[in-house]
Design a protein around this motif. Structure first.
Motif, PDB file in Angstrom:
ATOM      1  N   SER A  32       0.949  -1.320  -0.017  1.00  0.00           N
ATOM      2  CA  SER A  32      -0.179  -0.050  -0.105  1.00  0.00           C
ATOM      3  C   SER A  32       0.951   1.140   0.084  1.00  0.00           C
ATOM      4  N   HIS A  43      -4.365   2.123  -5.202  1.00  0.00           N
ATOM      5  CA  HIS A  43      -5.943   1.630  -4.669  1.00  0.00           C
ATOM      6  C   HIS A  43      -6.958   2.047  -5.809  1.00  0.00           C
ATOM      7  N   GLU A  50      -5.505  -2.764  -4.029  1.00  0.00           N
ATOM      8  CA  GLU A  50      -4.574  -2.439  -3.218  1.00  0.00           C
ATOM      9  C   GLU A  50      -3.188  -2.329  -3.642  1.00  0.00           C
TER      10      GLU A  50
END
Length: 380
Positions: free
Chosen positions: A57, A181, A190
């Motif tokens: 992420s 994302h 993600e």
């Protein structure tokens, strides 16, 4: 029956599933497989980043930045208040004292004029967030940082394929973080990326990303065994995530072209009309490019925004507000030094984001624009 228009719809052109199948067939779907390396090469070659590392992420990439800078208890980090919590939380986790800065009056980016007075002998980093993919005033910020020996970290979560005076965002600070994302221009569900522009961080970044081990060096044959050599965590994503992203990167130019068409259509329909209702549109400074990550409006006040969002929702159009000022959050409110940050609060109260995704049709844009104008006329 009128079809609902979502705020976002993830784009899938087909090669994503092909590449995921190839990753599975390769027998290696953990981190740093073939497609992870393809993604690294794409960003390094296209944008000239010295080294890149895929992460699970953008939040993880930011947490790696805090670890690489060896942020500790008592260090101070300057962060814009109008941003996602990850921009600040990554440094709070290391014990940093967060010093929140206000946005500019004309756009949500951090105001360079307000940074220097916040710097003390304890300041270790300035975090800049390129809101909506539009560059902060980086020459001024980098000059301030250099004068005081402070590191600049770019939160480029929304800024893929956007530029400042011809230089790619994410390539100006010492370290930067991108997001993939599902709401971003190119996606992997993600996923994130750490871009390293000062190579003294590169070796340690590999170690931190691999749970604090020198496992990457082992696989390159640089050491005959690997072990625990530093702090770290499991920040590297599955190669399945990278396989999905690489297919998106192959279509980046087409994705960007369509998003820019949508953005421009919004602008052409709304810009001539909305100022009469006290509503302002995005500002693109002359030093910045527009990667069409977002089209937003800034309403006159929170009542106008609330009425507009509610009216659009009744018509099946999903428009949303954005960040709440972090300095006034339940977690941080009692820790804030009391300085008013009026521009951050204004964007928190007045900004509304419109649907923008690859498959949004021209007719959809026209319908949204007409609904906005009709609502504002009704409110007047």
């Amino acid at each position: 029956m009128t079809t609902a228009i979502p705020f976002n719809k993830p784009y899938l052109h087909g090669r994503e599933l092909v590449y995921i199948a190839q990753a599975v067939a390769s027998g290696k779907i953990s981190g740093d497989g073939v497609f992870t390396k393809k993604c690294h090469n794409f960003f390094e070659q296209r944008y000239g980043f010295a080294k890149t590392l895929m992460t699970t992420s953008c939040t993880d990439a930011l947490e790696m930045c805090a670890l690489l800078l060896d942020i500790r208890e008592g260090d101070e980090v300057i962060v814009p208040s109008f941003t996602f919590v990850s921009s600040a939380n990554a440094f709070a986790l290391r014990g940093a004292k967060l010093i929140f800065a206000d946005s500019e009056a004309g756009n949500p980016n951090i105001d360079p004029e307000l940074i220097e007075p916040l710097i003390t002998s304890r300041t270790r980093a300035i975090v800049v967030v390129h809101y909506a993919g539009v560059a902060c005033d980086m020459d001024r910020i980098l000059s301030i940082a250099q004068r005081h020996g402070v590191t600049v970290v770019e939160d480029a979560a929304q800024a893929v394929d956007s530029f400042y005076k011809g230089r790619p965002l994410g390539g100006l600070g010492a370290l930067s973080a991108f997001s993939f994302h599902e709401t971003k221009n190119v996606i992997s569900g993600e996923g994130g990326l750490l871009a390293i522009n000062e190579l003294q961080f590169a070796g340690r970044a590999e170690i931190i990303r691999e749970k604090g081990t020198n496992r990457s060096s082992f696989f390159r044959g640089e050491v005959d065994k690997y072990g625990w050599v530093d702090v770290g965590s499991s920040f590297l994503p599955s190669d399945i995530i990278s396989a999905y992203l690489f297919a998106q990167l192959e279509s980046l130019d087409a994705i960007q072209a369509r998003r820019k068409q949508i953005w421009q259509r919004y602008w052409e329909q709304l810009a001539p009309v909305l100022p009469e209702f006290g509503v302002t549109l995005p500002v693109i400074p002359e030093y910045a490019t527009n990667n069409a990550h977002m089209f937003y409006l800034v309403c006159r006040d929170i009542e106008q925004r609330t009425h507009l969002i509610s009216s659009l929702k009744e018509q099946g159009i999903h428009a949303v507000f954005h960040y709440l000022s972090l300095h006034d959050s339940p977690y941080f409110q009692q820790k804030h030094d009391g300085r008013p940050l009026p521009h951050s609060d204004r964007f928190s109260n007045c900004l509304v984001r419109l649907p923008l995704f690859f498959e949004l049709s021209d007719n959809d844009v026209d319908r949204i624009a007409e609904a906005i104008i009709a609502n504002l006329r009704q409110q007047r």
